[in-house]
Design a protein around this motif. Structure first.
Motif, PDB file in Angstrom:
ATOM      1  N   ASN A  44      -0.130   3.784   7.766  1.00  0.00           N
ATOM      2  CA  ASN A  44      -0.389   2.392   7.394  1.00  0.00           C
ATOM      3  C   ASN A  44       0.605   1.415   8.013  1.00  0.00           C
ATOM      4  OD1 ASN A  44      -1.463   0.220   5.840  1.00  0.00           O
ATOM      5  ND2 ASN A  44       0.073   0.556   4.248  1.00  0.00           N
ATOM      6  N   TRP A  45       1.809   1.908   8.405  1.00  0.00           N
ATOM      7  CA  TRP A  45       2.828   1.012   8.960  1.00  0.00           C
ATOM      8  C   TRP A  45       3.107   1.224  10.447  1.00  0.00           C
ATOM      9  CZ3 TRP A  45       5.071  -3.360   7.225  1.00  0.00           C
ATOM     10  CH2 TRP A  45       4.733  -3.729   5.912  1.00  0.00           C
ATOM     11  N   CYS A  47      -4.593   4.639  -5.051  1.00  0.00           N
ATOM     12  CA  CYS A  47      -5.219   4.796  -3.725  1.00  0.00           C
ATOM     13  C   CYS A  47      -6.143   5.997  -3.607  1.00  0.00           C
ATOM     14  CB  CYS A  47      -4.140   4.920  -2.645  1.00  0.00           C
ATOM     15  SG  CYS A  47      -3.076   3.493  -2.527  1.00  0.00           S
ATOM     16  N   ARG A  81      -7.884   6.820   0.006  1.00  0.00           N
ATOM     17  CA  ARG A  81      -7.370   7.953   0.799  1.00  0.00           C
ATOM     18  C   ARG A  81      -8.494   8.929   1.138  1.00  0.00           C
ATOM     19  NH1 ARG A  81      -3.408   4.967   1.558  1.00  0.00           N
ATOM     20  NH2 ARG A  81      -1.465   5.198   0.388  1.00  0.00           N
TER      21      ARG A  81
END
Lengths: 250, 330
Positions: free
Chosen positions: B70-71, B293, B297
């Motif tokens: 995600n980053w 999540c 996911r």
């Protein structure tokens, strides 16, 4: 304008923008081995980015770093070819884009490994080994999917047709290229086109894909005159932390 | 390790008298710290428990790519971007070793994948929490990988050979992961006010979910007793959790961050910290699918699999054609 600096930005930005695009796949590839391979490709390209942009910053001589160049320039100062910034699309388009670029990248780096500039020669000698592997892999994937099922064939043909108008820009020469070629620093990109055409024709034949015959190409990336709309969105994401928290150390 | 609440036979550990001659011989080998290999005789319960445990661990590595992935596109420097990408790539590699280890027990990777995607097999609860700031990437490396290492280091001595060998490779990489996480936290904790705030916030959100990674107390669990007798589980959940807290508290102090637990206190008598239990209701909610999540996911993994079907089919069809052409040419 310093031609060497401009040339280094072009070379480094291609690696940065494509590396970033490929990294977007992480965790989402069709099969685990592909996830790992895509991450490898992205890592190689980002490693090369660091080398090229570090040298670009040094040549520029304004005390900027590779990170400053990557994270603090706006879209119009980027010098990558448009091909590298178009969105990933499906896995087929991503791999087709990779192959079209890898084949160019390999020829370019083989030339740069003979550069009259020692730093350029050193970076290219390292990068060419990585890119030789990239092209092996992307070529195999293009052939495999082109010659796979009806659906995979259709998708690969669509990918090739979509990307084809972005190919020509890789070989468009201008005064920067002329100066680089004259100084023996870099081959003139136009001089690589025949070898590229031959290799790509061979690959597409094996992949049972039809090469578009148009020679029209979009332009505006490598001179920064007119990028696609996609680059700005990518930069908003890529540069967000640096822009939102100026001066912080990470 | 990222396996939680792995069920074993549920029947408790057999006494020597209850064991068949094969079972007794098998237990002797385990007790003597011999490695069990794929072709060796093993109790069916041992095989099934291992598949559950290794499978859950493998799935955790795969799903675990997502919160950190995600980053990747927002990593703040070229170096951070490369390090994070390499780390997430390692997780995929760990998944691969572990699926291979599970395959030696007679279950295919596709089979395990199908069980993950249909929700029949679980992955670690920790990956159902979001990564909201860059400091979360530091916290995941520091706390989540730190907790995983607590479990994995002893598992290098596990009785099943292929699992043990996978764990030895994994541990080498995990300790590097934890260091990179702590390094991010150091930069954040020593950085600007905003960075310090992100670091503290990350610790606040990840502390209790990290403690949950070890699973609820298993002192009374028949599953754990059996797994421990077979040496596919080496330490108790409470023992590992205590070790993790004792290791982590001084690291947080060094960073100048506050562990979000007012009851945290050094206990001289036991030579460790007293600390608050996480909210186990939340833990069971997350396991049931109600974490922040869970849905996203699993959906991300399902989409990757479904969207990739044509690619897998295409490459397979090409491989078959190529093989057929080769045969025809011969």
């Amino acid at each position: 304008m310093n031609a060497l600096h401009e040339f280094l930005l072009r070379t480094g930005d291609n690696c940065l923008i494509l590396g970033h695009r490929v990294s977007e796949w992480c965790g989402h590839a069709p099969v685990l081995e592909e996830d790992i391979a895509l991450a490898n490709t992205a890592l190689d390209l980002l490693g090369q980015t660091k080398l090229w942009l570090t040298y670009a910053a040094e040549v520029e001589g304004k005390g900027r770093s590779a990170d400053d160049l990557a994270f603090l320039r706006d879209a119009w100062d980027f010098r990558n070819v448009l091909l590298t910034e178009v969105p990933n699309g499906d896995f087929g388009r991503t791999m087709m884009r990779q192959y079209l670029f890898d084949q160019y990248h390999l020829l370019m780096l083989q030339g740069l490994a003979q550069s009259s500039d020692e730093t350029v020669r050193g970076i290219a000698a390292k990068a060419v080994k990585e890119v030789a592997y990239h092209v092996d892999r992307s070529r195999d994937t293009v052939v495999g999917l082109g010659d796979g099922t009806d659906e995979s064939h259709r998708r690969m043909q669509e990918a090739l047709d979509y990307l084809w108008p972005y190919v020509g820009e890789m070989f468009a020469s201008d005064t920067v290229d002329a100066e680089m070629a004259e100084g023996g620093i870099s081959p003139d990109p136009a001089s690589l086109r025949d070898a590229w055409d031959a290799a790509v024709a061979d690959t597409m034949a094996e992949a049972t894909l039809a090469l578009p015959d148009s020679r029209f190409h979009h332009k505006g990336g490598r001179d920064g005159r007119m990028h696609t709309e996609h680059l700005g969105h990518m930069l908003t994401q890529m540069q967000w932390l640096q822009r939102a928290y100026p001066g912080a150390t990470w | 390790m990222y396996a939680q609440m792995v069920k074993s036979t549920g029947q408790g550990v057999k006494t020597r008298e209850e064991m068949s001659p094969e079972e007794a011989h098998f237990q002797d080998r385990v007790d003597a710290d011999e490695k069990i290999e794929a072709r060796d005789w093993m109790p069916e319960g041992y095989r099934k428990t291992l598949i559950r445990q290794i499978g859950q661990h493998a799935h955790s590595e795969i799903v675990g790519q997502l919160p950190e992935g995600n980053w990747i596109t927002r990593a703040p420097t070229l170096d951070r971007k490369m390090i994070l990408l390499a780390k997430v790539q390692d997780e995929a590699g760990h998944g691969l070793y572990l699926y291979c280890a599970a395959e030696t027990l007679g279950v295919s990777r596709d089979d395990l994948t199908e069980q993950l995607l249909s929700g029949r097999m679980k992955y670690s609860s920790i990956f159902n929490y979001p990564t909201l700031t860059w400091a979360d990437i530091g916290a995941v490396g520091w706390l989540v990988d730190g907790a995983a290492i607590m479990n994995q280091v002893p598992l290098q001595r596990t009785s099943y050979g292929p699992y043990s060998r996978a764990m030895i490779r994994i541990c080498k990489e995990e300790s590097f992961h934890q260091r990179q996480g702590y390094d991010i936290m150091m930069k954040m904790a020593q950085g600007t006010e905003a960075q310090k705030r992100m670091a503290q916030d990350a610790l606040n959100r990840f502390w209790y979910p990290s403690l949950m990674m070890f699973g609820p107390s298993d002192a009374e669990s028949v599953h754990s007793a059996q797994s421990m007798a077979w040496k596919i589980k080496i330490d108790t959940n409470d023992g590992l959790r205590q070790k993790f807290v004792d290791q982590t508290v001084p690291q947080a102090e060094y960073l100048g961050l506050t562990i979000p637990d007012e009851t945290l206190k050094w206990n001289e008598d036991k030579g460790g910290y007293d600390f608050a239990e996480p909210d186990w209701t939340e833990f069971f909610d997350v396991l049931k699918g109600n974490g922040p999540c869970n849905h996203d996911r699993l959906k991300a993994r399902q989409d990757a699999w479904t969207d990739g079907q044509w690619v897998r089919d295409g490459l397979l069809a090409h491989a078959r054609k190529k093989a057929a052409r080769k045969v025809a040419a011969e």
